[in-house]
Design an enzyme around this catalytic site. Structure first.
Site, mmCIF file in Angstrom:
data_model
loop_
_atom_site.group_PDB
_atom_site.id
_atom_site.type_symbol
_atom_site.label_atom_id
_atom_site.label_comp_id
_atom_site.label_asym_id
_atom_site.label_seq_id
_atom_site.Cartn_x
_atom_site.Cartn_y
_atom_site.Cartn_z
ATOM 1 N N TYR A 197 -4.626 1.479 15.785
ATOM 2 C CA TYR A 197 -3.396 1.442 16.576
ATOM 3 C C TYR A 197 -3.625 1.194 18.066
ATOM 4 O O TYR A 197 -2.846 0.502 18.697
ATOM 5 C CB TYR A 197 -2.622 2.762 16.423
ATOM 6 N N GLU A 201 7.483 11.095 10.191
ATOM 7 C CA GLU A 201 6.282 10.890 10.994
ATOM 8 C C GLU A 201 5.606 12.252 11.283
ATOM 9 O O GLU A 201 5.503 12.709 12.405
ATOM 10 C CB GLU A 201 6.635 10.115 12.277
ATOM 11 N N TRP A 202 5.209 12.912 10.217
ATOM 12 C CA TRP A 202 4.432 14.160 10.291
ATOM 13 C C TRP A 202 5.077 15.167 11.254
ATOM 14 O O TRP A 202 6.279 15.401 11.157
ATOM 15 C CB TRP A 202 2.972 13.827 10.617
ATOM 16 N N HIS A 231 -3.176 10.888 0.774
ATOM 17 C CA HIS A 231 -2.613 10.666 2.108
ATOM 18 C C HIS A 231 -1.996 11.991 2.568
ATOM 19 O O HIS A 231 -0.787 12.086 2.785
ATOM 20 C CB HIS A 231 -1.602 9.521 2.084
ATOM 21 N N GLU A 267 -3.572 -0.290 8.133
ATOM 22 C CA GLU A 267 -2.422 0.144 8.940
ATOM 23 C C GLU A 267 -2.557 -0.397 10.354
ATOM 24 O O GLU A 267 -3.665 -0.422 10.918
ATOM 25 C CB GLU A 267 -2.349 1.681 9.072
ATOM 26 N N GLU A 295 -7.600 8.361 6.455
ATOM 27 C CA GLU A 295 -7.905 8.967 7.753
ATOM 28 C C GLU A 295 -8.425 10.399 7.683
ATOM 29 O O GLU A 295 -7.780 11.315 8.206
ATOM 30 C CB GLU A 295 -6.657 8.933 8.651
ATOM 31 N N TRP A 309 2.159 -1.044 9.341
ATOM 32 C CA TRP A 309 2.728 0.284 9.166
ATOM 33 C C TRP A 309 4.008 0.324 9.973
ATOM 34 O O TRP A 309 3.925 0.220 11.185
ATOM 35 C CB TRP A 309 1.775 1.381 9.642
ATOM 36 N N ARG A 344 0.849 -1.189 0.000
ATOM 37 C CA ARG A 344 0.000 0.000 0.000
ATOM 38 C C ARG A 344 0.886 1.242 0.000
ATOM 39 O O ARG A 344 1.696 1.424 0.901
ATOM 40 C CB ARG A 344 -0.899 -0.012 1.241
ATOM 41 N N ASN A 378 -7.566 1.657 9.689
ATOM 42 C CA ASN A 378 -6.278 1.894 10.355
ATOM 43 C C ASN A 378 -6.543 1.830 11.851
ATOM 44 O O ASN A 378 -7.392 2.578 12.362
ATOM 45 C CB ASN A 378 -5.721 3.283 10.030
#
Ligand code: GAL
Length: 518
Positions: free
Chosen positions: A333, A450-451, A145, A397, A191, A443, A99, A331
């Site tokens: 977590y 990471e943003w 994304h 993810e 997201e 992921w 992906r 996604n």
């Protein structure tokens, strides 16, 4: 569905508490999809190369103070140049799916079809897709994304204006037309809840809008749902019969438990949190076409207090959004406990009507929001099954972050613990609860940008040295571990991987063991 635990606590959704932490050996259904994921801005680099336009993340990361340490995605993992090597890493792991996302401004530099196509950008994705297919790996492509063309932000405020629905639609149609002969699996958005709240409410993500009233983020959500549905309908009517692919959306859902399950106000607060964070986008698409009651109520309040116009779906719009996905992309977590907080509804929003906390014993990753609570995934999967019409679910993810430390952590036991315990919950959800989970995605393939945390949080199965201009990749132990799970399609009785999992299972569930490594 309600169940009572050994301690007498009542949980909605997901039975089995006494055996909650047990390992369940077994294999996944034939054809189960194993994948890893990345996203364009997080790995590509080449931010101003070969005619690419700027994205809101280029501008945001170049703005002092927005990203930790001043990190940017200018080079990132340099996958713009190193994609062949990435494909070989996947091949070595036995992956058959990957992906990744397309960078909209790499294809349409100013975001619009009229502004012209950047052929070099198209060539890059053609080369990547062909390289994957030649190596037996099927592409799973995310259209959006988070790297919105900066030009569209400047032109009309990006997702704040419905004018973007047509621009996004042109982009999506171009992608279906250009790549759809080889790409059979599409995700319209990654997201939306995160980019609409972080980008248009808290401002911690690009484009950095701060608006505590929730109006901007609700506007964003409204536009995104319309854009998603329009793209899905176009695929459905124009491309599906020619290309035979699937189109869905990836939503980020965490699980929530009432902090005190015996306290009705905490149970109600948990339900509000689930409605806002999980159902905001899921209900319009997979439920009845409208927003969940708590979101509707917030909109009513905002309309009366702020004289807000619009943000309603007509019946026609609702029916176009309802059912506009071939599967549920998830996604997931982590999990939170939710407690009630009384508010003054005249001055406070529903977001302030509850408080979310982790339980003290849950192991934490490097990311301050990420706690390992594997059983939350199973409860969430049951929730999706029961609430949203038993859809096919692809987990797009799931993963665990470590720190940016020297020497690098290549023996990443905590990541292996996270993967094996979460993957085992997926197996339980399939076999014991009948949830139609069709695929699982780790992921991430690589440590990456990471943003707002830059390179301080590492989610990769492969370590990337960001201080080296060549960005060398080194497999962590988790890469081998995940590839063993893939090779065995799970945890068959007597297999070496299963015996290894049995050996470390209890250690993994002891919070201290996991924390020690970080
Ligand atoms: C998701 C996001 C990814 C990645 C991951 C880890 O929300 O889609 O891009 O950053 O979280 O934080």
């Amino acid at each position: 569905m309600m169940s009572t635990t050994a301690s007498g606590a009542v949980y909605a959704y997901g039975a089995c508490d006494p055996a909650r932490d047990d390992f369940r050996p077994g294999t996944f259904p034939d054809g189960f999809i194993w994948s890893t994921a990345t996203a364009s801005y997080q790995i590509e680099g080449g931010w101003n190369t070969d005619g690419k336009g700027q994205s809101i993340w280029d501008v945001f990361s170049h703005t002092p103070g927005k990203v930790q340490r001043g990190d940017t995605g200018d080079v990132a993992c340099d996958s713009y140049n190193k994609y062949r090597e990435d494909v070989q890493l996947m091949k070595a792991m036995g992956l058959k799916h990957y992906r990744f996302s397309l960078s909209w401004p790499r294809i349409f530099p100013d975001g619009t079809l009229a502004g012209g196509v950047n052929q070099d950008g198209v060539d890059y994705y053609n080369k990547l897709i062909n390289e994957l297919i030649t190596n037996g790996i099927a592409p799973i492509v995310t259209l959006y994304h988070w790297d919105l063309p900066q030009a569209l932000h400047e032109k009309y405020g990006g997702w704040m204006d419905e004018a973007i629905v047509d621009d996004y639609h042109n982009y999506a149609t171009f992608a279906f037309q250009t790549f759809g002969d080889r790409v059979k699996f599409w995700l319209t958005f990654n997201e939306p809840m995160v980019f609409c709240t972080h980008g248009y409410m808290t401002g911690e993500h690009a484009p950095g809008i701060q608006d505590g009233t929730m109006v901007s983020s609700l506007r964003c959500g409204h536009t995104v749902l319309k854009a998603h549905a329009k793209a899905w309908h176009t695929y459905n009517t124009t491309f599906r019969h020619l290309q035979g692919g699937k189109v869905g959306i990836t939503l980020n859902l965490s699980w929530k438990e009432p902090r005190d399950p015996d306290l009705p106000t905490d149970v109600e607060a948990r339900d509000r949190a689930l409605q806002i964070f999980n159902d905001w986008f899921a209900q319009p698409i997979f439920g009845d076409g409208g927003f969940p009651p708590v979101v509707e109520e917030s909109l009513r309040q905002l309309r009366s207090v702020m004289k807000l116009e619009g943000l309603e779906f007509s019946d026609e719009e609702k029916s176009s959004i309802r059912g506009s996905a071939d599967f549920f992309g998830l996604n997931h977590y982590t999990t939170r406990l939710v407690a009630n907080k009384p508010i003054d509804i005249k001055t406070q929003t529903v977001l302030e009507s509850f408080e979310e906390t982790p339980a003290p014993e849950w192991p934490r990753a490097q990311s301050d929001w990420l706690f390992a609570v594997q059983w939350g995934l199973r409860r969430l999967l049951t929730y999706i099954k029961e609430k949203f019409g038993d859809p096919e679910v692809y987990i797009t993810e799931n993963g665990w972050s470590g720190g940016d430390v020297q020497p690098p952590v290549l023996e990443d036991t905590s990541r292996m613990c996270y993967y094996m315990t979460y993957i085992d919950e997926v197996l339980k959800a399939i076999e014991e609860d009948g949830v139609k989970v069709r695929g699982y995605t780790a992921w991430s393939l690589l440590d990456n940008f990471e943003w707002a945390k830059g390179y301080t949080e590492r989610f990769g199965l492969h370590y990337v040295d960001f201080t080296d201009p060549h960005r060398p990749r080194t497999p962590k132990q988790s890469a081998k571990f995940y590839s063993d799970i893939i090779a065995n399609n799970g945890f068959p009785e007597e297999a070496a991987i299963t015996n290894m999992v049995k050996d470390i299972w209890m250690k993994c569930l002891a919070p201290k063991a996991v924390k020690d490594e970080l």
